[in-house]
Motif scaffolding. Sequence first.
Motif, PDB file in Angstrom:
ATOM      1  N   HIS A 189       0.839  -1.200   0.000  1.00 34.73           N
ATOM      2  CA  HIS A 189       0.000   0.000   0.000  1.00 34.73           C
ATOM      3  C   HIS A 189       0.871   1.246   0.000  1.00 34.73           C
ATOM      4  O   HIS A 189       1.965   1.251   0.571  1.00 34.73           O
ATOM      5  CB  HIS A 189      -0.894   0.039   1.244  1.00 34.73           C
ATOM      6  CG  HIS A 189      -1.988  -0.971   1.239  1.00 34.73           C
ATOM      7  ND1 HIS A 189      -3.225  -0.737   0.686  1.00 34.73           N
ATOM      8  CD2 HIS A 189      -2.023  -2.237   1.727  1.00 34.73           C
ATOM      9  CE1 HIS A 189      -3.984  -1.813   0.832  1.00 34.73           C
ATOM     10  NE2 HIS A 189      -3.273  -2.734   1.463  1.00 34.73           N
TER      11      HIS A 189
ATOM     12  N   SER B 170      -0.809  -5.766   6.357  1.00 29.79           N
ATOM     13  CA  SER B 170      -0.046  -4.543   6.594  1.00 29.79           C
ATOM     14  C   SER B 170       0.320  -4.460   8.071  1.00 29.79           C
ATOM     15  O   SER B 170      -0.346  -5.081   8.912  1.00 29.79           O
ATOM     16  CB  SER B 170      -0.872  -3.305   6.201  1.00 29.79           C
ATOM     17  OG  SER B 170      -2.017  -3.197   7.028  1.00 29.79           O
TER      18      SER B 170
ATOM     19  N   HIS C 161       6.665  -4.587  -3.154  1.00 32.14           N
ATOM     20  CA  HIS C 161       6.681  -3.654  -2.029  1.00 32.14           C
ATOM     21  C   HIS C 161       7.770  -2.588  -2.222  1.00 32.14           C
ATOM     22  O   HIS C 161       7.553  -1.406  -1.933  1.00 32.14           O
ATOM     23  CB  HIS C 161       6.934  -4.403  -0.717  1.00 32.14           C
ATOM     24  CG  HIS C 161       5.719  -5.060  -0.158  1.00 32.14           C
ATOM     25  ND1 HIS C 161       5.160  -6.189  -0.714  1.00 32.14           N
ATOM     26  CD2 HIS C 161       4.944  -4.740   0.909  1.00 32.14           C
ATOM     27  CE1 HIS C 161       4.094  -6.536  -0.009  1.00 32.14           C
ATOM     28  NE2 HIS C 161       3.942  -5.678   0.975  1.00 32.14           N
TER      29      HIS C 161
END
Length: 225
Positions: free
Chosen positions: A76, A131, A198
């Motif tokens: 994210h 997360s 990531h």
Amino acid sequence: MSLEVLSKNISNNLKRELNLDEDKRSIIEYGLFAFFHMGISILLVAIVGAIFNVMIEALIISFSSAILRKFSGGAHASTAANCAIVGVLIAVIPVYIIKNMSLNSNYIIFIGILLYIISFIIIYKLAPVDSPNKPIKKVDKIKRLKRGSIIILSIYMIIVIFNIITSYVSKKNVFLLYSSCIYIGVLWQVFTLTKFGHFIVNIIDSLFIKILNSRGGNNNEKIKQ
């Protein structure tokens, strides 16, 4: 006013009006934030896609990625704004490039076979990727999300097969284009499950933060002058 502040204010008002406890208020706040963020992201993709005449295709990419992400998780961006910007770029730029290309069903089938084999393997091994803020610890939930990811990916594969058959029968390449859009959505989402994914998302995120901070600094200097 940021989405976080707006969601918090609304949830606090509901807490007072409905006499809710803090846990329920937090759930409502998270749900409101997710709803607002999703709505704004879809709207941005639709607007930018329409500008470049790829709105339907861009929305297919966006929804394909978002639905799979719901179960598989992934990298994210640090802010909702950065996340929305990345979503627009991923949904619009690739399809704008391939829309003007001559698509061949044999290539689409070959690429699809490779993509789905790799995607099933990565999802089976890595999904769901949580997360730090919302770690997934329950084994049952992990299994449920992994199973959901595999089911969604299987549904996408069936849709692609249907599109390829329809394209062959109707002689219309638009169905191959739609299949390519699903490929892009799946590819990006599966990529964000990996460590390299990531790493790339963090680089893009940091770049956007530096750009926004530099613009904010320039505006402050103008105000002082």
